[in-house]
Design an enzyme around this catalytic site. Structure first.
Site, PDB file in Angstrom:
ATOM      1  N   TRP A 101      -6.116  -0.967  -0.730  1.00 40.21           N
ATOM      2  CA  TRP A 101      -6.421   0.270  -1.462  1.00 40.21           C
ATOM      3  C   TRP A 101      -6.355   0.376  -2.824  1.00 40.21           C
ATOM      4  O   TRP A 101      -6.803   1.087  -3.614  1.00 40.21           O
ATOM      5  CB  TRP A 101      -5.968   1.491  -0.643  1.00 40.21           C
ATOM      6  CG  TRP A 101      -4.363   1.398  -0.360  1.00 40.21           C
ATOM      7  CD1 TRP A 101      -3.583   1.910  -1.186  1.00 40.21           C
ATOM      8  CD2 TRP A 101      -3.786   0.956   0.675  1.00 40.21           C
ATOM      9  NE1 TRP A 101      -2.178   1.800  -0.795  1.00 40.21           N
ATOM     10  CE2 TRP A 101      -2.391   1.171   0.375  1.00 40.21           C
ATOM     11  CE3 TRP A 101      -4.124   0.606   1.935  1.00 40.21           C
ATOM     12  CZ2 TRP A 101      -1.458   0.823   1.269  1.00 40.21           C
ATOM     13  CZ3 TRP A 101      -3.368   0.028   2.772  1.00 40.21           C
ATOM     14  CH2 TRP A 101      -2.000   0.097   2.703  1.00 40.21           C
ATOM     15  N   GLU A 150      -4.902   7.600   1.738  1.00 39.61           N
ATOM     16  CA  GLU A 150      -3.649   8.597   1.671  1.00 39.61           C
ATOM     17  C   GLU A 150      -3.542   9.137   3.280  1.00 39.61           C
ATOM     18  O   GLU A 150      -2.370   9.235   3.773  1.00 39.61           O
ATOM     19  CB  GLU A 150      -3.894   9.592   0.747  1.00 39.61           C
ATOM     20  CG  GLU A 150      -3.369   9.050  -0.775  1.00 39.61           C
ATOM     21  CD  GLU A 150      -2.421   8.023  -0.854  1.00 39.61           C
ATOM     22  OE1 GLU A 150      -1.204   8.428  -0.241  1.00 39.61           O
ATOM     23  OE2 GLU A 150      -2.421   7.108  -1.472  1.00 39.61           O
ATOM     24  N   THR A 158       2.585   6.662   8.515  1.00 42.27           N
ATOM     25  CA  THR A 158       2.384   5.489   9.151  1.00 42.27           C
ATOM     26  C   THR A 158       2.706   4.341   8.123  1.00 42.27           C
ATOM     27  O   THR A 158       2.477   4.401   6.973  1.00 42.27           O
ATOM     28  CB  THR A 158       0.774   5.356   9.570  1.00 42.27           C
ATOM     29  OG1 THR A 158       0.528   6.465  10.145  1.00 42.27           O
ATOM     30  CG2 THR A 158       0.511   4.027  10.138  1.00 42.27           C
ATOM     31  N   LEU A 204      -3.202   4.042  15.482  1.00 37.27           N
ATOM     32  CA  LEU A 204      -2.500   4.736  14.401  1.00 37.27           C
ATOM     33  C   LEU A 204      -1.969   6.065  14.768  1.00 37.27           C
ATOM     34  O   LEU A 204      -0.737   6.308  13.528  1.00 37.27           O
ATOM     35  CB  LEU A 204      -3.730   4.934  13.266  1.00 37.27           C
ATOM     36  CG  LEU A 204      -4.104   3.670  12.568  1.00 37.27           C
ATOM     37  CD1 LEU A 204      -5.299   3.856  11.659  1.00 37.27           C
ATOM     38  CD2 LEU A 204      -3.033   2.915  11.647  1.00 37.27           C
ATOM     39  N   TYR A 221       1.113  16.996  -0.656  1.00 38.31           N
ATOM     40  CA  TYR A 221       1.210  15.549  -1.286  1.00 38.31           C
ATOM     41  C   TYR A 221       0.128  14.854  -1.296  1.00 38.31           C
ATOM     42  O   TYR A 221      -0.367  14.381  -2.337  1.00 38.31           O
ATOM     43  CB  TYR A 221       2.134  15.170  -0.253  1.00 38.31           C
ATOM     44  CG  TYR A 221       2.104  13.392  -0.114  1.00 38.31           C
ATOM     45  CD1 TYR A 221       2.792  12.879  -1.312  1.00 38.31           C
ATOM     46  CD2 TYR A 221       1.411  12.734   0.640  1.00 38.31           C
ATOM     47  CE1 TYR A 221       2.518  11.490  -1.425  1.00 38.31           C
ATOM     48  CE2 TYR A 221       1.174  11.459   0.385  1.00 38.31           C
ATOM     49  CZ  TYR A 221       1.801  10.819  -0.498  1.00 38.31           C
ATOM     50  OH  TYR A 221       1.851   9.406  -0.609  1.00 38.31           O
ATOM     51  N   ASP A 248       6.557  12.890  -1.764  1.00 44.36           N
ATOM     52  CA  ASP A 248       6.611  12.588  -0.292  1.00 44.36           C
ATOM     53  C   ASP A 248       8.185  12.220  -0.078  1.00 44.36           C
ATOM     54  O   ASP A 248       8.995  12.369  -1.150  1.00 44.36           O
ATOM     55  CB  ASP A 248       5.608  11.411   0.063  1.00 44.36           C
ATOM     56  CG  ASP A 248       5.984  10.345  -0.666  1.00 44.36           C
ATOM     57  OD1 ASP A 248       6.736  10.151  -1.489  1.00 44.36           O
ATOM     58  OD2 ASP A 248       5.250   9.243  -0.080  1.00 44.36           O
TER      59      ASP A 248
HETATM   60  N1  ADE Z   1       2.283   5.477   0.859  1.00 47.36           N
HETATM   61  C1  ADE Z   1       1.352   6.628   0.885  1.00 47.36           C
HETATM   62  N2  ADE Z   1       0.551   6.602  -0.083  1.00 47.36           N
HETATM   63  C2  ADE Z   1       0.700   5.066  -0.486  1.00 47.36           C
HETATM   64  C3  ADE Z   1       0.073   4.324  -1.782  1.00 47.36           C
HETATM   65  N3  ADE Z   1      -1.021   4.699  -2.242  1.00 47.36           N
HETATM   66  N4  ADE Z   1       0.577   3.229  -1.609  1.00 47.36           N
HETATM   67  C4  ADE Z   1       1.543   2.636  -0.987  1.00 47.36           C
HETATM   68  N5  ADE Z   1       2.166   3.234  -0.027  1.00 47.36           N
HETATM   69  C5  ADE Z   1       1.711   4.748   0.144  1.00 47.36           C
END
Ligand code: ADE
Length: 330
Positions: free
Chosen positions: A26, A39, A45, A82, A119, A137
């Site tokens: 991502w 997100e 997770t 998931l 968040y 978070d």
């Molecule tokens: N946990 C929540 N969002 C994240 C992100 N964008 N990159 C890595 N860990 C995450």
């Protein structure tokens, strides 16, 4: 005082992140939609569990329009394993809104999408819209409570809102990197379990907890309530090459997901038990202790849906709580 310390912490954090960040899918290409998908998938997770699921999800639904046009069952099937499946339903609803109205332009609009809390809205706004919106978070609570050697309980909402306010005051122009750097530090250096890797931390000279040699004392958290323990029986009813499935009820745990016939406590007698095994599944607030029983049925019967192993594999989202019993499908 806290503001000044945080302000000094920003440049070394950004410099560290640019060199040390993990290569995560991502982070390659971001649209507001892909940031929202990432997100939501990452809520509750682990990153390792999300990586390839994120890629698969986006190759099937590359845009909000593609997702909006899908049937809910297909979305749930792609989310299979998931957990926290209401995230998938909310994402599907959010995609319909985005497909109809365009992606929201500001925090209030993003926050109003289904399944999006403070968040997630903060993360999407800072990562994909270039806005200085904090996303606090558990990782961020941990790294800041250590930076400040803050002995207050971080489960207290006032700590979270104070940290959000401080972050807002020091937010740099590189909003995406800053937001992800905070999470990344919590994920790979300032870790939740076991000793944090303080020697590798860009804040090693600033962190008040580390300077006191007490990083592991923070964050202070409320004691968790014990999980409810539930005994259940899961029947794998087989009729020739098909198996009985039912949909769970509308509310509560795993709402509307598919399962093998499931009974709290004992099951009624459906005939001789050909094989039996035990499995446990731990949810956030509940533990299921299941006895699985394989039973042959002479005829398919109501109220169950009867499907072959191939059909189950292709179409029915069967949560991982039931994974142990899928072995009987072959
Ligand atoms: N946990 C929540 N969002 C994240 C992100 N964008 N990159 C890595 N860990 C995450």
């Amino acid at each position: 005082m806290r503001r000044e310390l945080l302000l000094r912490a920003v440049p070394p954090l950004l410099a560290w992140y640019r060199v040390c960040k993990r290569d995560l899918p991502w982070r390659h290409c971001r649209t507001p939609y892909t940031a929202l998908v990432a997100e939501l998938m990452l809520q509750q997770t682990r990153v390792e569990a999300v990586r390839e699921r994120y890629v698969r999800f986006l190759s099937r639904f590359p845009t909000a329009e593609a997702l909006a046009a899908a049937q809910e069952d297909e979305v749930l099937k792609l989310w299979e394993g998931l957990g926290y499946y209401s995230r998938a339903r909310n994402l599907h609803k959010a995609a319909k809104i985005v497909a109809a109205q365009g992606f929201p332009k500001d925090f209030a609009g993003v926050r109003a999408l289904p399944g999006v809390g403070d968040y997630t809205a903060g993360a999407v706004c800072s990562i994909a819209l270039g806005q200085k919106e904090p996303a606090v978070d558990g990782n961020v609570l941990r790294i800041l409570s250590r930076l400040y050697a803050d002995g207050r309980c971080v489960d207290d909402g006032s700590v979270k809102s104070e940290y959000a306010g401080l972050l807002r005051e020091v937010y740099p122009e590189e909003t995406a990197d800053f937001c992800e750097a905070l999470m990344e530090l919590g994920a790979i250096v300032c870790t939740p379990n076991g000793a944090p890797l303080c020697g590798h931390c860009p804040w090693r000279d600033l962190c008040l907890a580390r300077r006191a040699g007490e990083a592991e004392r923070y964050p202070v958290r409320r004691e968790k309530r014990a999980r409810k323990q539930v005994e259940a029986t899961v029947l794998v009813l087989r009729c020739r090459d098909t198996f009985a499935l039912e949909r769970r009820g509308e509310g509560g745990l795993l709402a509307r997901m598919w399962q093998f016939p499931f009974f709290e406590g004992e099951a009624p007698d459906f005939g001789p038990v050909l094989a039996q095994k035990r499995a446990t599944h731990v949810f956030t607030h509940v533990e299921w202790h299941m006895t699985g029983k394989l039973v042959d049925a002479a005829q398919p019967f109501a109220p169950y849906v009867w499907a072959t192993a191939e059909e189950i594999e292709a179409r029915y989202a069967l949560p991982s709580a039931f994974s142990a019993f899928k072995a009987w499908l072959r």
